[in-house]
Design an enzyme around this catalytic site. Structure first.
Site, PDB file in Angstrom:
ATOM      1  N   CYS A 106       1.213  -1.576  -0.131  1.00 33.70           N
ATOM      2  CA  CYS A 106       0.208  -0.135  -0.156  1.00 33.70           C
ATOM      3  C   CYS A 106       0.723   1.439   0.233  1.00 33.70           C
ATOM      4  O   CYS A 106       1.938   1.209   0.643  1.00 33.70           O
ATOM      5  CB  CYS A 106      -0.637  -0.068   1.145  1.00 33.70           C
ATOM      6  N   ARG A 137       3.766   0.133  -6.612  1.00 32.16           N
ATOM      7  CA  ARG A 137       3.811  -1.246  -5.811  1.00 32.16           C
ATOM      8  C   ARG A 137       2.228  -1.861  -5.930  1.00 32.16           C
ATOM      9  O   ARG A 137       2.443  -2.927  -5.064  1.00 32.16           O
ATOM     10  CB  ARG A 137       3.370  -0.067  -4.141  1.00 32.16           C
ATOM     11  N   TRP A 181      -3.517  -2.275  -1.283  1.00 33.22           N
ATOM     12  CA  TRP A 181      -3.640  -3.585  -1.488  1.00 33.22           C
ATOM     13  C   TRP A 181      -3.881  -4.603  -0.523  1.00 33.22           C
ATOM     14  O   TRP A 181      -3.259  -4.708   0.399  1.00 33.22           O
ATOM     15  CB  TRP A 181      -1.798  -3.994  -2.030  1.00 33.22           C
ATOM     16  N   ASN A 208      -0.599   2.042   5.822  1.00 27.79           N
ATOM     17  CA  ASN A 208       0.107  -0.032   5.696  1.00 27.79           C
ATOM     18  C   ASN A 208       0.062  -0.135   6.837  1.00 27.79           C
ATOM     19  O   ASN A 208       0.681   0.039   7.982  1.00 27.79           O
ATOM     20  CB  ASN A 208       0.813   0.866   5.142  1.00 27.79           C
ATOM     21  N   GLY A 209       0.409  -1.614   7.016  1.00 34.16           N
ATOM     22  CA  GLY A 209       0.544  -2.963   7.345  1.00 34.16           C
ATOM     23  C   GLY A 209      -0.160  -3.121   8.075  1.00 34.16           C
ATOM     24  O   GLY A 209      -1.430  -3.569   7.818  1.00 34.16           O
ATOM     25  N   GLU A 252      13.408 -25.246  -9.805  1.00 33.04           N
ATOM     26  CA  GLU A 252      12.855 -24.602  -9.814  1.00 33.04           C
ATOM     27  C   GLU A 252      13.875 -23.354 -10.405  1.00 33.04           C
ATOM     28  O   GLU A 252      14.143 -21.767 -10.685  1.00 33.04           O
ATOM     29  CB  GLU A 252      12.613 -23.624  -8.604  1.00 33.04           C
ATOM     30  N   LYS A 282      14.785 -20.653 -13.585  1.00 37.37           N
ATOM     31  CA  LYS A 282      14.492 -18.876 -13.633  1.00 37.37           C
ATOM     32  C   LYS A 282      16.158 -18.817 -13.611  1.00 37.37           C
ATOM     33  O   LYS A 282      15.444 -17.758 -14.935  1.00 37.37           O
ATOM     34  CB  LYS A 282      15.356 -18.799 -11.646  1.00 37.37           C
ATOM     35  N   GLU A 302      14.138 -18.284 -17.572  1.00 39.67           N
ATOM     36  CA  GLU A 302      13.644 -17.558 -17.754  1.00 39.67           C
ATOM     37  C   GLU A 302      14.021 -16.169 -18.671  1.00 39.67           C
ATOM     38  O   GLU A 302      13.502 -15.279 -19.476  1.00 39.67           O
ATOM     39  CB  GLU A 302      12.320 -17.348 -16.742  1.00 39.67           C
ATOM     40  N   HIS A 331      20.654 -41.874 -16.054  1.00 42.06           N
ATOM     41  CA  HIS A 331      19.333 -42.279 -17.177  1.00 42.06           C
ATOM     42  C   HIS A 331      19.307 -41.762 -18.713  1.00 42.06           C
ATOM     43  O   HIS A 331      17.892 -41.635 -19.398  1.00 42.06           O
ATOM     44  CB  HIS A 331      17.843 -43.063 -16.362  1.00 42.06           C
ATOM     45  N   LYS A 389       3.992 -11.747 -16.504  1.00 37.46           N
ATOM     46  CA  LYS A 389       3.706 -11.909 -15.028  1.00 37.46           C
ATOM     47  C   LYS A 389       2.968 -12.356 -14.723  1.00 37.46           C
ATOM     48  O   LYS A 389       2.290 -13.675 -13.877  1.00 37.46           O
ATOM     49  CB  LYS A 389       3.596 -10.393 -14.278  1.00 37.46           C
TER      50      LYS A 389
HETATM   51  C1  G6P Z   1       4.076 -17.484 -14.963  1.00 32.01           C
HETATM   52  C2  G6P Z   1       5.456 -16.266 -14.918  1.00 32.01           C
HETATM   53  C3  G6P Z   1       5.351 -16.990 -14.062  1.00 32.01           C
HETATM   54  C4  G6P Z   1       4.310 -17.912 -12.404  1.00 32.01           C
HETATM   55  C5  G6P Z   1       3.564 -18.690 -13.372  1.00 32.01           C
HETATM   56  C6  G6P Z   1       2.711 -19.022 -12.298  1.00 32.01           C
HETATM   57  O1  G6P Z   1       4.487 -18.575 -16.014  1.00 32.01           O
HETATM   58  O2  G6P Z   1       5.686 -15.597 -15.621  1.00 32.01           O
HETATM   59  O3  G6P Z   1       6.768 -17.056 -12.848  1.00 32.01           O
HETATM   60  O4  G6P Z   1       5.498 -19.205 -12.072  1.00 32.01           O
HETATM   61  O5  G6P Z   1       2.594 -17.563 -14.569  1.00 32.01           O
HETATM   62  O6  G6P Z   1       1.507 -17.795 -11.889  1.00 32.01           O
HETATM   63  P1  G6P Z   1       1.010 -17.693 -10.863  1.00 32.01           P
HETATM   64  O7  G6P Z   1       0.864 -16.123 -10.653  1.00 32.01           O
HETATM   65  O8  G6P Z   1      -0.419 -19.092 -10.976  1.00 32.01           O
HETATM   66  O9  G6P Z   1       1.611 -18.311  -9.653  1.00 32.01           O
END
Ligand code: G6P
Length: 610
Positions: A2, A27, A74, A100-101, A483, A487, A490, A506, A605
């Protein structure tokens, strides 16, 4: 999260407040509002959605007033609707407050105030503060004493700005845990949660510390300490440009969000750990303990990074709560003929709460009679609204496309759920307490790992030209390997694969040569000895090994070409620590390769299409 901005001076407040709110838009927020002192009364305007809507709600001739506060919310407590938008007012409409908080004891305070005749208009934790101040003022306390008195009764965190008809040119601001500053102009002053809101007008700011209260008027400001004693504070000249400030001084949102993790994790855990009982309090589940005991199977569904968190959840729940659990890509689950019934708990994990496949999978599960839960970051998002119950992550807005802090908060939320389920079934109170104690320590351990960022940067330097990278892990750290690889691909566009370490022989072992870096995620846990043998296999083929290991490890240290240490913790919590160097590694490699880390090519996103 927020944002707060306040103005007192000779100019019209509304345009300045709106401009300030726009500067805070990055934000993330879901509603906004403004309150002014106008001719002895408080004038409040709010809107759900974007600031443009608030501007429209203010009308073509914006209300006139020289003192005001504004807020972007938020949602955390209560849906993102008009009633819950800030600023909030007291019963008599004599004061307005933006916050905020999180006020952790809001429930208790609310009940006590309601008994004393106060009427609440929102579901927020914030509103109790407005009524508390009103209550104290009614007993004859001055504006500032009433604010201080109210704050002394609350547990939790706040950054607040308050205006009152009693002192129409004054803004009172206070901080504990949520950032707040006073910005000093010429014959005018501002308060703000973030310097970017006011930088167009002044670069001289006084940052409040926890416990401090500021009394701000057009020609003066006073800072009081916790004991209400006036104190001198240094004025800081802000030299950063706006973009840098929005990113908290970091070069990219992704790095800021990686570095946010001690705090975001703390926020996920806050108020949810019951140390005496050795369990977790999860108010949003909307399931009784009896109903939880009826569950005989769990399916976790998600996409992307959230799917990796789900895999860790599966391991945790099966090991510690002994409920059969499986994980499925949401995009697969929705088009199969999944076996779920009323005794199946289907958990959707989603940072955004809007991912189309995850939403559809949950709808399908619900249609088939399963009980659904959401582990979601964005409050009021579609998934959060449609599931039967859930756990909000409270990780704060995540702006970088590559998910980082949401991932560790998802693991923490899964740990809380595991603890709750485990304590209802197989975990003893002593085991529960040990888990609680370790969860409390986690944010601090995360801080320790992040402090080693320069070491990770040095490792990254040697991977810049890699064409392929293999990530290997076992047990809880197999999903971390996935993961880490995700990363890297991506944001740096280097091909990377994650594998369970033993599965390497394998297939992927054929790829290994001296040009192929292999990242082992190998903390000292139950499968540590097993992974040492896998490292030997890679070394025997000339592979280059980078190992994420527990501090003090000597076995792997001997074999690895480069190592990154993480502190020791319980096996099932190690992913929260081991993923951090992998996030940083991907980040530093991508930056050095000139990639746009916050907006990688082809990625979104929030994926709201199939
Ligand atoms: C997109 C983003 C990823 C995320 C995935 C799932 O592909 O680029 O970073 O992990 O969606 O998103 P969600 O909001 O459901 O966690």
């Amino acid at each position: 999260m927020c944002g707060i901005v306040g103005y007192t001076g000779a100019r019209q407040a509304v345009p300045l407040l709106l401009e300030g709110l726009r500067r805070l838009e990055y934000r993330g927020y879901d509603s906004a509002g403004v309150a002014l002192v106008v001719e002895g009364r408080i004038d409040v305007h709010k809107a759900v959605g974007k600031i443009d809507r608030l501007e429209r709600a203010l009308g073509p001739t914006q209300p006139s007033g020289h003192v005001g506060i504004a807020h972007t919310r938020w949602a955390t407590h209560g849906a993102p609707n008009l009633a819950n938008a800030h600023p909030h007012i007291d019963c008599g409409g004599t004061l307005a407050l933006a916050h905020n908080g999180i006020i952790e004891n809001a429930g208790l305070l609310r009940a006590a105030l309601a008994q004393r005749g106060h009427t609440f208009r929102s579901d927020t934790d914030t509103e109790v503060l407005a009524h508390l101040i009103e209550d104290l003022q009614a007993r004859g306390q001055s504006f500032v004493d009433a604010v201080a008195g109210a704050l002394s009764k609350v547990e939790g965190t706040y950054g607040i700005a308050v205006i009152s008809t009693r002192e129409p040119d004054t803004i009172i601001a206070a901080r504990r845990g949520s950032p707040l500053l006073v910005a000093i102009g010429t014959n005018e002053n501002f308060v703000a949660s973030d310097a970017s809101a006011v930088l167009a007008h002044t670069r001289s700011v006084v940052y409040l510390d926890d416990g401090e209260i500021a009394v701000v008027r057009p020609h003066e400001y006073r800072i009081l300490d916790v004991d209400a004693v006036e104190k001198e504070k240094a004025v800081t000249h802000v030299a950063w440009d706006l973009g840098t400030i929005e990113r908290g001084g970091y070069a990219h949102f992704m790095l800021k969000e990686i570095m946010d993790q001690p705090e975001s994790l703390h926020n996920t855990l806050r108020g949810r750990l019951l140390e005496d009982e050795g369990t977790a309090r999860l108010g949003g589940l909307n399931v009784t303990d009896e109903e939880l005991l009826q569950i005989n199977r769990i399916v976790i569904t998600a996409c992307g990074t959230s799917w990796h968190a789900a895999l860790i959840g599966e391991y945790m729940i099966e090991e510690l709560a002994r409920v059969p659990t499986e994980v499925e890509y949401a995009s697969e689950f929705r088009y199969r003929n999944p076996i779920v019934d009323a005794r199946t708990l289907v958990i959707g994990i989603s940072q955004s709460g809007e991912t189309a496949d995850t939403l559809a999978a949950l709808r399908e599960a619900k249609r088939r009679g399963a009980r659904t839960l959401g582990l979601v970051n964005v409050v009021g998002s579609t998934i959060a609204r449609e599931v039967d119950g859930g756990i909000y992550l409270h990780a704060g807005p995540e702006i970088g496309v590559a998910s980082t802090k949401a991932f560790t908060s998802q693991i923490a939320a899964l740990a809380l759920l595991t603890l709750k389920l485990g304590r209802l079934r197989s975990l003893s109170i002593l085991q529960g307490r040990e888990i609680v104690r370790e969860l409390v320590r986690l944010p601090h351990l995360v801080e320790q790992v992040l402090a080693r960022a320069p070491e990770v940067e040095a490792v990254a330097e040697r991977l810049l030209r890699a064409g392929n990278v293999l990530y290997l892990g076992r047990g809880y750290n197999f999903p971390v390997a996935l993961e880490g690889a995700l990363k890297l691909k991506e944001i740096s566009y280097i091909h990377a694969e994650g594998y369970p370490a033993a599965e390497m022989k394998h297939g992927p072992i054929a790829l290994i040569d001296d040009l192929m870096p292999v990242v082992f995620v190998a903390p000292r846990d139950a499968v540590y000895q097993k992974i040492v043998s896998n490292v030997e296999e890679v070394k025997a083929r000339g592979g280059r090994v980078i190992a994420v290991v527990t501090a003090g490890d000597t076995g792997l240290a001997r074999l690895a070409d480069q190592r990154i240490d993480v502190p020791e913790t319980l096996d099932f919590l190690t992913p929260i620590l081991t993923v951090l160097p992998l996030q940083l590694l991907a980040y530093y490699i991508a930056v050095r390769r000139g990639c746009n880390v916050d907006q990688p090519r082809n990625l979104a996103k929030s994926v709201t299409v199939e």
